[in-house]
Design a protein around this motif. Structure first.
Motif, PDB file in Angstrom:
ATOM      1  N   ILE A  69       0.844  -1.208   0.000  1.00  0.00           N
ATOM      2  CA  ILE A  69       0.000   0.000   0.000  1.00  0.00           C
ATOM      3  C   ILE A  69       0.872   1.248   0.000  1.00  0.00           C
ATOM      4  O   ILE A  69       2.014   1.217   0.447  1.00  0.00           O
ATOM      5  CB  ILE A  69      -0.977   0.034   1.205  1.00  0.00           C
ATOM      6  CG1 ILE A  69      -0.229   0.001   2.533  1.00  0.00           C
ATOM      7  CG2 ILE A  69      -1.981  -1.119   1.096  1.00  0.00           C
ATOM      8  CD1 ILE A  69      -1.110   0.226   3.757  1.00  0.00           C
ATOM      9  N   TRP A 101      -5.027   5.145   2.803  1.00  0.00           N
ATOM     10  CA  TRP A 101      -3.926   4.632   2.008  1.00  0.00           C
ATOM     11  C   TRP A 101      -4.474   4.273   0.637  1.00  0.00           C
ATOM     12  O   TRP A 101      -5.675   4.167   0.440  1.00  0.00           O
ATOM     13  CB  TRP A 101      -3.271   3.421   2.677  1.00  0.00           C
ATOM     14  CG  TRP A 101      -4.223   2.299   2.969  1.00  0.00           C
ATOM     15  CD1 TRP A 101      -4.600   1.274   2.126  1.00  0.00           C
ATOM     16  CD2 TRP A 101      -4.959   2.079   4.178  1.00  0.00           C
ATOM     17  NE1 TRP A 101      -5.497   0.449   2.741  1.00  0.00           N
ATOM     18  CE2 TRP A 101      -5.742   0.926   4.002  1.00  0.00           C
ATOM     19  CE3 TRP A 101      -5.031   2.761   5.401  1.00  0.00           C
ATOM     20  CZ2 TRP A 101      -6.588   0.421   4.994  1.00  0.00           C
ATOM     21  CZ3 TRP A 101      -5.859   2.267   6.391  1.00  0.00           C
ATOM     22  CH2 TRP A 101      -6.627   1.110   6.184  1.00  0.00           C
ATOM     23  N   GLY A 103      -4.265   1.444  -2.537  1.00  0.00           N
ATOM     24  CA  GLY A 103      -3.925   0.058  -2.801  1.00  0.00           C
ATOM     25  C   GLY A 103      -4.675  -0.883  -1.876  1.00  0.00           C
ATOM     26  O   GLY A 103      -5.445  -0.454  -1.019  1.00  0.00           O
TER      27      GLY A 103
END
Length: 141
Positions: A69, A101, A103
């Motif tokens: 991430i 974050w 991802g």
């Protein structure tokens, strides 16, 4: 002998950790893989701060390496820290809260990942330095 006296003269190791908090208020913990020190215990993601690196830069790097991430420094909020004497070194570990974050969290270096409600964190065996942080998270979140 007090813990402070026992830790005197030991090398201080700075490790930065993050309490990733999802939209349901759960916290991510990671199980240390076999072959590593404290294998099988659950910990907050993060890692050792390298020379010349800030704790925030360390977390940005480690969260990418360990979990895949991307985190921006502005999304890391200093929360609390742990200070614990191990046999061969003294650990100083700031814990940051992170709620944003990019991802998808993926176990790249850990044996397993778990999203856990703060009041259930104490049910997971953790390294001695991580254990005291659980109460702060439970009371704050």
């Amino acid at each position: 002998m007090t813990e402070a006296a026992a830790s005197a003269g030991k090398k201080i190791v700075l490790v930065a950790a993050a309490a990733l908090v999802d939209s349901d208020g759960r916290v991510l913990i990671c199980r240390r893989p076999q072959g590593k020190q404290l294998a099988g215990l659950w910990e907050f993601p993060g890692g050792k701060v390298e020379p010349g690196e800030t704790p925030e830069a360390c977390l940005i790097r480690e969260l990418d390496e360990e979990l895949g991430i991307q985190v921006k420094e502005a999304c890391l909020a200093p929360f609390v820290f742990a200070s614990h004497g191990y046999d061969s070194f003294h650990l100083l570990m700031p814990l940051y809260l992170c709620r944003r974050w990019d991802g998808f969290v993926t176990a790249r270096e850990h044996e397993a990942l778990a999203w856990v409600r703060p009041d259930k964190l104490s049910e997971y065996p953790m390294p001695p330095a991580d254990e005291p942080l659980v109460a702060y998270l439970r009371d704050f979140l």
